[in-house]
Design an enzyme around this catalytic site. Structure first.
Site, mmCIF file in Angstrom:
data_model
loop_
_atom_site.group_PDB
_atom_site.id
_atom_site.type_symbol
_atom_site.label_atom_id
_atom_site.label_comp_id
_atom_site.label_asym_id
_atom_site.label_seq_id
_atom_site.Cartn_x
_atom_site.Cartn_y
_atom_site.Cartn_z
ATOM 1 N N ARG A 26 0.796 -1.177 -0.061
ATOM 2 C CA ARG A 26 0.094 -0.050 0.057
ATOM 3 C C ARG A 26 0.812 1.513 0.086
ATOM 4 N NH1 ARG A 26 -5.344 -0.697 1.562
ATOM 5 N NH2 ARG A 26 -6.002 -2.617 0.831
ATOM 6 N N ARG A 30 -3.636 6.344 0.341
ATOM 7 C CA ARG A 30 -3.979 7.503 1.155
ATOM 8 C C ARG A 30 -3.200 8.020 2.131
ATOM 9 N NH1 ARG A 30 -8.387 3.779 3.346
ATOM 10 N NH2 ARG A 30 -6.533 2.495 3.498
ATOM 11 N N ASP A 75 -6.788 -2.936 -7.566
ATOM 12 C CA ASP A 75 -7.288 -3.608 -6.224
ATOM 13 C C ASP A 75 -7.476 -5.088 -6.616
ATOM 14 O OD1 ASP A 75 -8.121 -2.695 -3.636
ATOM 15 O OD2 ASP A 75 -9.766 -4.081 -4.229
ATOM 16 N N TYR A 150 -14.820 -11.995 0.417
ATOM 17 C CA TYR A 150 -15.880 -10.855 -0.060
ATOM 18 C C TYR A 150 -16.892 -11.162 -0.657
ATOM 19 C CZ TYR A 150 -11.964 -7.594 1.705
ATOM 20 O OH TYR A 150 -11.123 -6.942 2.219
HETATM 21 O O1 CP3 Z 1 0.427 -0.056 -2.999
HETATM 22 C C1 CP3 Z 1 -0.609 0.136 -3.295
HETATM 23 O O2 CP3 Z 1 -1.366 0.797 -2.888
HETATM 24 C C2 CP3 Z 1 -1.143 -0.862 -4.386
HETATM 25 C C3 CP3 Z 1 -2.540 -0.924 -4.624
HETATM 26 C C4 CP3 Z 1 -3.428 -1.835 -3.813
HETATM 27 C C5 CP3 Z 1 -4.564 -1.344 -3.300
HETATM 28 N N1 CP3 Z 1 -5.272 -2.438 -3.010
HETATM 29 C C6 CP3 Z 1 -5.041 -0.063 -3.691
HETATM 30 C C7 CP3 Z 1 -6.182 0.511 -2.756
HETATM 31 C C8 CP3 Z 1 -3.293 -3.153 -3.532
HETATM 32 C C9 CP3 Z 1 -2.053 -4.015 -3.633
HETATM 33 C C10 CP3 Z 1 -4.637 -3.525 -2.851
HETATM 34 C C11 CP3 Z 1 -4.682 -4.910 -2.451
HETATM 35 C C12 CP3 Z 1 -6.051 -5.195 -1.621
HETATM 36 N N2 CP3 Z 1 -7.393 -4.551 -1.758
HETATM 37 C C13 CP3 Z 1 -5.974 -6.048 -0.540
HETATM 38 C C14 CP3 Z 1 -4.741 -6.944 -0.220
HETATM 39 C C15 CP3 Z 1 -3.932 -6.099 0.552
HETATM 40 C C16 CP3 Z 1 -4.089 -5.863 2.048
HETATM 41 O O3 CP3 Z 1 -4.228 -4.645 2.182
HETATM 42 O O4 CP3 Z 1 -4.279 -7.061 2.746
HETATM 43 C C17 CP3 Z 1 -7.242 -5.995 0.069
HETATM 44 C C18 CP3 Z 1 -7.721 -6.916 1.145
HETATM 45 C C19 CP3 Z 1 -8.057 -5.354 -0.760
HETATM 46 C C20 CP3 Z 1 -9.242 -4.759 -0.561
HETATM 47 C C21 CP3 Z 1 -9.844 -3.291 0.030
HETATM 48 N N3 CP3 Z 1 -9.619 -2.154 -1.250
HETATM 49 C C22 CP3 Z 1 -9.513 -2.776 0.829
HETATM 50 C C23 CP3 Z 1 -9.661 -3.428 2.343
HETATM 51 C C24 CP3 Z 1 -9.760 -1.334 0.913
HETATM 52 C C25 CP3 Z 1 -9.680 -0.284 2.075
HETATM 53 C C26 CP3 Z 1 -11.012 0.136 2.408
HETATM 54 C C27 CP3 Z 1 -10.674 1.669 3.057
HETATM 55 O O5 CP3 Z 1 -10.839 2.790 2.301
HETATM 56 O O6 CP3 Z 1 -10.592 1.493 4.326
HETATM 57 C C28 CP3 Z 1 -9.698 -1.273 -0.553
HETATM 58 C C29 CP3 Z 1 -9.581 0.240 -0.985
HETATM 59 C C30 CP3 Z 1 -8.305 0.522 -1.649
HETATM 60 N N4 CP3 Z 1 -7.507 -0.180 -2.391
HETATM 61 C C31 CP3 Z 1 -7.636 1.909 -1.660
HETATM 62 C C32 CP3 Z 1 -6.503 1.864 -2.206
HETATM 63 C C33 CP3 Z 1 -5.514 2.893 -2.348
HETATM 64 C C34 CP3 Z 1 -8.171 2.924 -0.774
HETATM 65 C C35 CP3 Z 1 -9.680 3.509 -1.419
HETATM 66 C C36 CP3 Z 1 -9.258 5.175 -1.832
HETATM 67 O O7 CP3 Z 1 -8.162 5.326 -1.697
HETATM 68 O O8 CP3 Z 1 -10.352 5.673 -2.065
#
Ligand code: CP3
Length: 340
Positions: A26, A30, A75, A150
């Site tokens: 990540r 954010r 994602d 999910y």
């Molecule tokens: O380094 C990176 O940011 C690479 C991109 C990346 C994202 N999600 C971007 C994202 C990667 C590798 C993921 C993987 C992902 N997504 C996982 C596995 C990694 C982990 O953290 O365990 C999982 C479980 C998800 C599912 C998911 N998507 C979650 C739990 C969330 C967070 C929700 C929140 O807002 O708290 C997301 C959304 C997400 N994926 C964001 C980002 C940057 C935030 C959304 C936003 O910025 O609007």
């Protein structure tokens, strides 16, 4: 520099390195003001389908931190949306699925993924390999258990009750679901590799909810098939709360096993067994503490990581949104300076 000689790819292959490579799960996202700026008014899944934005966001942490690898901005649910699963990513919540999968009929929505379903992935990765030069790009996918959770629960879940109920109560349906997800994941990883990704990470973030014997019976055959299908690049296998699973994860076929912050790396190396590199494992919350604490803990991770046959420095899970980017910059420099 030749990509194959990069510290990151060498560490994954357990070869000698010029310094311990470092990147952060990540790392794009954010905690970066430049990320929040380009994402203004753009829904998460729209961003994941827009090549220019994918390229820009993937590059942001590489520019700012000088990390040894980029991770593709996307994602885990993107390939599911691409085949028509009705889902969204809700800010502050995570993926939410409109029609959860609870019976055999519902499996029909999980048709095979075709490369043409994700043209924006291919386009963005081709552009990125040019921009990145000698910095490797990590492609990724969610693992069948985590994606399945999910899909079955309909959204994020604390205990994965319905998921386990299907696993234990309807093993045939469970394996049919895992089979379909494995096919989708494999195609999605192949698309990324064929477009130029130099390594792949399989995120099984929530698999720590499962006991080792159940992992072996209900999940291992599927993760094995995934890793066997992408053996032409280094493969990383990551989950949270996997202390008791490290041994069986070591059997799934990855080159690198990711370790959260709960087990020190020397002990993790013993549990995973020989022939593997490790990735991790600084607690992401430590970055919220004063720098002196971060430095002490990071040096401890490096020292214990020395017991592994290869070490890719990382956090034990993703960067927390409230993390000060300056701490990550300092940490990256520390890892490089302390090990070169
Ligand atoms: O380094 C990176 O940011 C690479 C991109 C990346 C994202 N999600 C971007 C994202 C990667 C590798 C993921 C993987 C992902 N997504 C996982 C596995 C990694 C982990 O953290 O365990 C999982 C479980 C998800 C599912 C998911 N998507 C979650 C739990 C969330 C967070 C929700 C929140 O807002 O708290 C997301 C959304 C997400 N994926 C964001 C980002 C940057 C935030 C959304 C936003 O910025 O609007």
């Amino acid at each position: 520099m030749n990509l194959a000689d990069s510290a990151f790819l060498r560490a994954c292959r357990r070869q000698a390195v010029p310094h311990t490579p470092v990147w952060y799960m990540r790392q794009a996202g954010r905690s970066l003001p430049e990320y929040l700026k380009v994402r203004e008014g753009v829904p998460m899944l729209t961003a994941c389908e827009t090549p220019d934005l994918i390229v820009e966001i993937t590059m942001q942490p590489v520019r700012r931190y000088g990390v040894d690898a980029a991770i593709f901005f996307s994602d885990i649910v993107v390939p599911l949306k691409a085949i028509g699963v009705d889902l969204d990513i809700k800010p502050g919540v995570g993926p939410v699925v409109a029609d959860p999968i609870r019976d055999a009929k519902a499996l029909d929505v999980l048709r095979p993924l075709e490369p043409d379903d994700v043209p924006y992935v291919t386009e963005a990765i081709r552009a990125l390999t040019g921009e990145l030069g000698g910095t490797p790009l990590i492609g990724f996918a969610g693992a069948p258990f985590t994606l399945g959770s999910y899909l079955i629960e309909g959204g994020p879940s604390k205990n994965h009750d319905r998921t386990k109920a299907m696993m234990y109560g309807e093993p045939k349906l469970w394996h049919a679901l895992m089979e379909r997800l494995t096919d989708i994941v494999l195609t999605h990883l192949r698309v990324q590799i064929d477009a130029g990704a130099s390594a792949v990470q399989l995120f099984d973030s929530w698999v720590g909810a499962v006991a080792p014997d159940d992992y072996r019976e209900f999940i291992l055959p599927h993760t094995r098939r995934i890793f066997a299908g992408v053996a032409d690049v280094p493969r990383i296998h990551f989950g949270v709360g996997t202390g008791e699973l490290l041994g069986v994860l070591g059997e799934a076929g990855a080159d690198v096993v990711g370790v959260d912050w709960r087990v020190p790396l020397d002990e993790a190396a013993r549990r995973v067994g020989p022939g593997k590199a490790l990735q991790g494992n600084l607690d992401p919350a430590i970055l919220l503490a004063p720098w002196e604490v971060v430095e002490r803990k990071a040096r401890e991770v490096l020292r214990r990581g020395g017991a592994a046959e290869g070490h890719v420095f990382n956090l034990g899970h993703g960067v927390l949104p409230s993390t000060d980017p300056d701490q990550l910059k300092r940490l990256t420099d520390l890892v490089h300076e302390a090990t070169s």
